[in-house]
Design an enzyme around this catalytic site. Structure first.
Site, PDB file in Angstrom:
ATOM      1  N   ARG A 132       0.839  -1.195   0.000  1.00  0.00           N
ATOM      2  CA  ARG A 132       0.000   0.000   0.000  1.00  0.00           C
ATOM      3  C   ARG A 132       0.879   1.253   0.000  1.00  0.00           C
ATOM      4  NH1 ARG A 132      -2.501  -0.100   6.202  1.00  0.00           N
ATOM      5  NH2 ARG A 132      -0.514  -0.473   7.235  1.00  0.00           N
TER       6      ARG A 132
ATOM      7  N   CYS B  43       3.635   8.762  -5.147  1.00  0.00           N
ATOM      8  CA  CYS B  43       4.542   9.865  -4.820  1.00  0.00           C
ATOM      9  C   CYS B  43       3.686  11.114  -4.615  1.00  0.00           C
ATOM     10  CB  CYS B  43       5.491  10.054  -5.999  1.00  0.00           C
ATOM     11  SG  CYS B  43       6.413  11.590  -5.937  1.00  0.00           S
TER      12      CYS B  43
ATOM     13  N   GLU C 157      -3.088   7.279   7.179  1.00  0.00           N
ATOM     14  CA  GLU C 157      -1.737   7.417   7.751  1.00  0.00           C
ATOM     15  C   GLU C 157      -0.707   7.937   6.751  1.00  0.00           C
ATOM     16  OE1 GLU C 157      -0.566   3.807   9.786  1.00  0.00           O
ATOM     17  OE2 GLU C 157      -1.690   4.388  11.547  1.00  0.00           O
TER      18      GLU C 157
ATOM     19  N   GLU D  65      -7.718   4.431  15.564  1.00  0.00           N
ATOM     20  CA  GLU D  65      -7.400   3.006  15.662  1.00  0.00           C
ATOM     21  C   GLU D  65      -6.772   2.754  17.028  1.00  0.00           C
ATOM     22  OE1 GLU D  65      -4.906   1.714  12.424  1.00  0.00           O
ATOM     23  OE2 GLU D  65      -6.120   2.738  10.922  1.00  0.00           O
TER      24      GLU D  65
ATOM     25  N   TRP E   7       3.292  -6.102  13.553  1.00  0.00           N
ATOM     26  CA  TRP E   7       4.341  -5.370  12.830  1.00  0.00           C
ATOM     27  C   TRP E   7       5.533  -4.915  13.666  1.00  0.00           C
ATOM     28  CZ3 TRP E   7       4.307  -0.930  15.535  1.00  0.00           C
ATOM     29  CH2 TRP E   7       3.086  -0.485  16.043  1.00  0.00           C
TER      30      TRP E   7
ATOM     31  N   GLU F 120      -1.886  -8.781   7.153  1.00  0.00           N
ATOM     32  CA  GLU F 120      -2.183  -8.559   8.577  1.00  0.00           C
ATOM     33  C   GLU F 120      -2.922  -9.720   9.225  1.00  0.00           C
ATOM     34  OE1 GLU F 120      -3.851  -4.598   8.791  1.00  0.00           O
ATOM     35  OE2 GLU F 120      -1.859  -3.710   8.519  1.00  0.00           O
ATOM     36  N   GLN F 121      -2.745 -10.919   8.662  1.00  0.00           N
ATOM     37  CA  GLN F 121      -3.469 -12.067   9.229  1.00  0.00           C
ATOM     38  C   GLN F 121      -3.036 -12.367  10.668  1.00  0.00           C
ATOM     39  OE1 GLN F 121      -2.000 -15.993   7.506  1.00  0.00           O
ATOM     40  NE2 GLN F 121      -1.700 -14.576   5.805  1.00  0.00           N
TER      41      GLN F 121
ATOM     42  N   HIS G  92      -2.529 -10.087  12.919  1.00  0.00           N
ATOM     43  CA  HIS G  92      -2.941  -8.920  13.721  1.00  0.00           C
ATOM     44  C   HIS G  92      -4.333  -9.210  14.273  1.00  0.00           C
ATOM     45  CE1 HIS G  92      -4.145  -4.845  14.714  1.00  0.00           C
ATOM     46  NE2 HIS G  92      -2.982  -4.359  14.306  1.00  0.00           N
TER      47      HIS G  92
END
Ligand code: GAL
Length: 665
Positions: free
Chosen positions: A111, A115, A150, A321, A329, A369-370, A372
């Site tokens: 992700r 630029c 973010e 969040e 991570w 993100e499995q 997480h």
């Protein structure tokens, strides 16, 4: 719009309807509502499902998802999907990728692959955001928009692309009246770095050795301005097509790569993403701190950011969040202590959060993100984080139901402000001959922590904030020599504490002509004539018992210092309400020094047991125990929790006298 977000805090959750079968949506929504959840953030990574082929918009599923959530009583925060452009976008715009400092494209497959300087991508964002705002801008379920996701995550602010190079050269041409002017301001005569034209300027990387600090700060400012402009592309559309809805972006923790205060000017609310255990093992805490707070998070880490982001939009902030369990991570991903998911929620509420939203509803069984956690496990069963949110939801709704609790959520005016300036921080970071262990952002956090260990609440504010309500303003080294801010300090009535390195740099990252603290010398007659950095193991003491480390300055002044270090260098200068503290004190000395200082200014202090923090709202004093030992609270007035608090527990007390003791016998 269904509700106003200004007065009572709400729980929320991040949800990805596109990850789950449509037949689950209504049930998920029902279950969320039953747990006390009232807001849901969706959409921020859904571009490939909204526009699977270029120009063909498929919004029908999103409409059904929004309707289903809204029907269940949830308010929706809709994310613009610009952090995840679909794969076909690259065929259309092969040059849209950011380039790293080694010249490699930061490609597709995760992700944030864009630029900030590549304007054809701005046009694509404008197109998708306009389409979404036209479709949902006035939907009664939509209460807010989150722009992108973010900014800067995965180190994505700087880009060394052709577009960035051109943009940077043009930016320089706008900032400086001529190339000679830029050469002079940057000091390019040093090492014959002078340019003949703006289009010769390159990036401040890949040189033989260190590049010019003025060049580096200029490129940082350019990159930060690109974020502001990119965000504005979206906010302009949303303001027009979705009137009355809040505009928000989710910032990060321990992240200063762009000027968040500048971005905030185009938003109505600041929000941020809080992962206390991830930050603890990732962000430079000592081994002792990591061991002590492994399952609770550092006691000042969340609070510092809550207060920082509260200062971005005049008090309005959301937690977008919140960590629900182990994340995926950080270098190590421990499970929170039982109760922490609820605890962190209350902590945010005590610091004034209007929304506390957990990431994410259900753990994804696939992709990056499995590992997480979510509030629910991948099979749909409620995980322990989900159970804790249910408890919090019930408590919150119960509390809100009684009128007498209105003031519990109203912020109390802080007496102390700590100034944080992103440009100044970066200026200090670029060139800091002060050892590996000193960081200006961490220094601000250390000063914050010392105040919080004394039970003192703070606001963290930008240099353009109103200073009129503060008794004390703390400048912790990250402010450049800035004449208009200096005038504000003169005009206010607060005691102003300048800590070392304040005003030591100009906006071009050079030394001010009058030497440090630059223009702030007009506040009190101090001039830094020498500065030195010291390794961690060196400690400098004074007869008063204060011990300095890391950084010390020698001052020339007509004022007699309060004391001297053992080697005769003066320490701490005061004239009226202006104070100059010319060394970094170690933690116990800083707490000590501040305690005396606050007492003299009639600011109430209380020595809290290790790992314990308090936060006051108008109608409550909140006590949070992050420490390893249980504590006892002496008071008659507890309305949440009990008088003995084990580690990871909290209590709320009605205003009045109380004391807190460690139970570590
Ligand atoms: C945040 C991000 C989320 C998710 C989360 C995992 O930084 O906004 O999309 O990746 O981290 O902890």
């Amino acid at each position: 719009m269904t509700e106003s977000f200004h007065s009572v805090p709400r729980l929320g959750v991040c949800y990805y309807p596109e990850h789950w079968p449509e037949e689950n949506w209504a049930n998920d929504a029902k279950q969320m509502f039953a747990m006390g959840i009232r807001t849901v953030r969706i959409g921020e990574f859904a571009w490939s499902r909204l526009e699977a082929t270029p120009g063909v918009l498929t919004f029908d599923w999103l409409t059904r998802a929004i309707d289903s959530l809204h029907t269940a009583g949830l308010s929706i925060i809709l994310g613009t999907p610009t952090a995840t452009p679909p794969r076909w976008m690259l065929d259309k715009h092969p040059d849209m990728l950011a380039i790293d400092e080694h010249g490699h494209a930061r490609g597709f497959g995760s992700r944030r692959h864009y630029c900030f300087s590549y304007q054809p991508y701005w046009a694509e964002c404008e197109r998708i955001v306009t389409a979404m705002a036209k479709a949902y801008g006035e939907h009664p379920g939509i209460v807010a928009w989150q722009t992108d996701n973010e900014y800067g995550c995965h180190d994505t602010i700087p880009s060394y692309s052709d577009a960035a190079l051109k943009g940077f050269q043009q930016w320089c041409a706008k900032q400086y009246s001529s190339i000679d002017d830029l050469n002079t301001e940057w000091g390019n005569v040093f090492w014959s770095m002078e340019y003949n034209a703006f289009d010769q300027i390159g990036f401040p990387v890949a040189a033989v050795t260190e590049t010019n600090p003025a060049h580096r700060l200029a490129f940082w400012r350019y990159s930060s301005d690109q974020v502001v402009a990119f965000n504005q592309v979206q906010t302009r559309i949303l303001k027009k097509l979705s009137p009355g809805r809040d505009l928000v972006h989710n910032y990060m923790g321990n992240f200063t790569q762009f000027d968040h205060h500048a971005v905030a000017k185009d938003l109505t609310v600041a929000s941020w993403d809080n992962y206390p255990l991830g930050f603890l093992t990732r962000d430079g805490y000592t081994e002792v701190e990591q061991a002590t707070y492994l399952r609770t998070g550092h006691p000042d880490s969340s609070a510092f950011h809550h207060d920082l982001y509260r200062g971005c939009n005049h008090g309005r902030w959301w937690l977008m969040e919140q960590q629900p369990g182990p994340v995926n991570w950080a270098p190590y991903n421990p499970a929170p202590l039982n109760g922490m998911v609820r605890f962190w929620g209350w902590e945010a509420i005590a610091h004034g959060a209007e929304v506390v939203s957990y990431f994410r509803w259900r753990q994804a069984p696939y992709a990056q993100e499995q590992m997480h956690t979510g509030l629910c496990r991948p099979d749909g069963t409620l995980d322990s984080g989900g159970l804790e949110v249910s408890v919090l939801g019930e408590e919150l709704l119960k509390l809100q139901a009684a009128k007498e609790n209105d003031t519990v959520f109203q912020p109390a005016q802080a007496s102390v402000a700590l100034v944080l300036d992103y440009v100044g921080l970066e200026a200090q970071r670029i060139q800091q001959p002060d050892g590996k262990t000193f960081d200006p952002f961490r220094f601000a956090q250390q000063v914050y922590s010392a105040c919080r260990q004394l039970g003192v609440d703070l606001d963290i504010i930008p240099t353009d904030a109103d200073l009129s309500n503060y008794k004390v303003v703390l400048l912790t080294s990250n402010t450049i020599s800035d004449a208009s801010f200096c005038e504000k300090l003169k005009a206010c009535s607060a005691h102003v504490v300048l800590m070392p390195r304040t005003g030591s740099k100009t906006s071009n990252n050079g030394i001010p002509s009058q030497l440090a603290p630059g223009v702030f010398q007009s506040l009190l007659p101090v001039k830094v004539i020498r500065s030195e950095s010291l390794p961690d193991f060196v400690q400098l003491s004074t007869p008063m018992g204060w011990v300095a480390q890391h950084w010390r300055e020698t001052i020339e002044s007509s004022i007699t210092p309060q004391t001297t270090f053992d080697d005769g260098v003066g320490f701490y200068y005061q004239q009226g309400r202006m104070h100059y503290v010319n060394a970094c004190l170690n933690e116990p000395s800083l707490v000590d020094w501040l305690e005396t200082f606050f007492k003299q200014r009639t600011i109430e202090t209380i020595r809290l047991p290790s790992g314990v923090r308090i936060k006051k709202t108008q109608g409550a004093t909140w006590v949070f125990n992050f420490g390893p030992d249980s504590i006892d609270i002496q008071t008659e007035n507890i309305f949440i929790g009990s008088s003995r608090l084990p580690p990871g527990e909290l209590a709320a007390l009605r205003p009045g006298h109380f004391s807190v003791q460690s139970n570590d016998l």
